[in-house]
Design an enzyme around this catalytic site. Structure first.
Site, PDB file in Angstrom:
ATOM      1  N   ASP A 115       7.707   1.721  11.424  1.00 36.97           N
ATOM      2  CA  ASP A 115       8.276   2.310  10.206  1.00 36.97           C
ATOM      3  C   ASP A 115       7.812   1.631   8.932  1.00 36.97           C
ATOM      4  O   ASP A 115       7.268   0.529   8.941  1.00 36.97           O
ATOM      5  CB  ASP A 115       9.798   2.169  10.241  1.00 36.97           C
ATOM      6  N   ASP A 134       2.849  -9.821  14.940  1.00 38.74           N
ATOM      7  CA  ASP A 134       2.140 -10.243  13.730  1.00 38.74           C
ATOM      8  C   ASP A 134       2.235 -11.773  13.628  1.00 38.74           C
ATOM      9  O   ASP A 134       1.402 -12.484  14.195  1.00 38.74           O
ATOM     10  CB  ASP A 134       2.788  -9.537  12.529  1.00 38.74           C
ATOM     11  N   ARG A 191       8.448   6.797  11.584  1.00 41.09           N
ATOM     12  CA  ARG A 191       8.449   6.427  13.002  1.00 41.09           C
ATOM     13  C   ARG A 191       8.042   7.594  13.892  1.00 41.09           C
ATOM     14  O   ARG A 191       7.572   7.404  15.001  1.00 41.09           O
ATOM     15  CB  ARG A 191       9.855   5.976  13.432  1.00 41.09           C
ATOM     16  N   LYS A 209      13.922  -1.054  16.677  1.00 43.34           N
ATOM     17  CA  LYS A 209      13.675   0.351  16.928  1.00 43.34           C
ATOM     18  C   LYS A 209      12.201   0.634  17.206  1.00 43.34           C
ATOM     19  O   LYS A 209      11.845   1.652  17.777  1.00 43.34           O
ATOM     20  CB  LYS A 209      14.103   1.171  15.704  1.00 43.34           C
TER      21      LYS A 209
END
Ligand code: 5GP
Length: 178
Positions: free
Chosen positions: A159, A103, A165, A43
């Site tokens: 999030d 990351d 978000r 998302k």
């Protein structure tokens, strides 16, 4: 009690919008005269994706992958799952994968492998945020919005536990002790 809150914006709404326009111009220039299939990784990429798509001046087709996230944690488990795959055939197409943040690189490495198996003509990656300090595997990033320190970021699609978000800017999530 240990509670998580978000602090000051690390990147403001204005700075995000300015940088996305620059990315859009670069992408438009690099793919001039060609069609582009933009794949958003849901998302987290939804806000970035929607803004980026609208500043690319090319014939763009849209598609989405729903991938598993940290699910309530702030560090990668290393296990990536595709919960919903793209529905169109990308064989022979120029594909640009749009991610919110890289990351460890594990998610992107997995998605790259999965998408390459579908035989696109080209596969490039556009990421809003790059956290190089957390990298565990080498990944090629073609377009990068911002280099950021090794902090947990929320807002603008990102999030914590599926919250924050909708913040229009990017902020660092902090631990507070009550
Ligand atoms: P990686 O597999 O590269 O470690 O992590 C990629 C995914 O982890 C991102 O698509 C995002 O869902 C999540 N992630 C990594 N860092 C952060 C962060 O600082 N904040 C949030 N909200 N999600 C992150």
């Amino acid at each position: 009690m240990n509670k998580k809150i978000f602090g000051k914006p690390i990147i403001t709404q204005e700075a995000v919008q300015k940088r996305i326009k620059e990315l859009g111009s670069n992408i438009t220039r690099d793919y001039a005269g060609q069609e582009l299939y933009l794949i958003g990784v849901l998302k987290g990429a939804f806000a970035f994706y929607a803004d980026l798509a609208r500043v690319i001046s090319l014939p763009v087709r849209v598609g989405f992958i729903l991938a598993s996230s940290y699910q309530g944690a702030t560090h990668s488990s290393g296990k990536v799952k595709i919960l919903s795959d793209i529905v169109d055939d990308i064989k022979g197409k120029n594909v640009l994968l749009v991610e919110d943040i890289v990351d460890s690189g594990l998610t992107l490495q997995f998605l790259n492998k999965t998408l390459k198996a579908k035989k696109p003509k080209s596969l490039k990656v556009c990421v809003l945020l790059n956290k190089t300090e957390g990298r565990q595997v080498d990944v090629d990033l073609d377009y990068i919005g911002f280099e950021i320190p090794d902090k947990y970021i929320v807002g603008y699609g990102l999030d914590y536990d599926n919250k924050y978000r909708n913040l229009p800017y990017l902020a660092i999530l902090e631990n507070i002790h009550e």
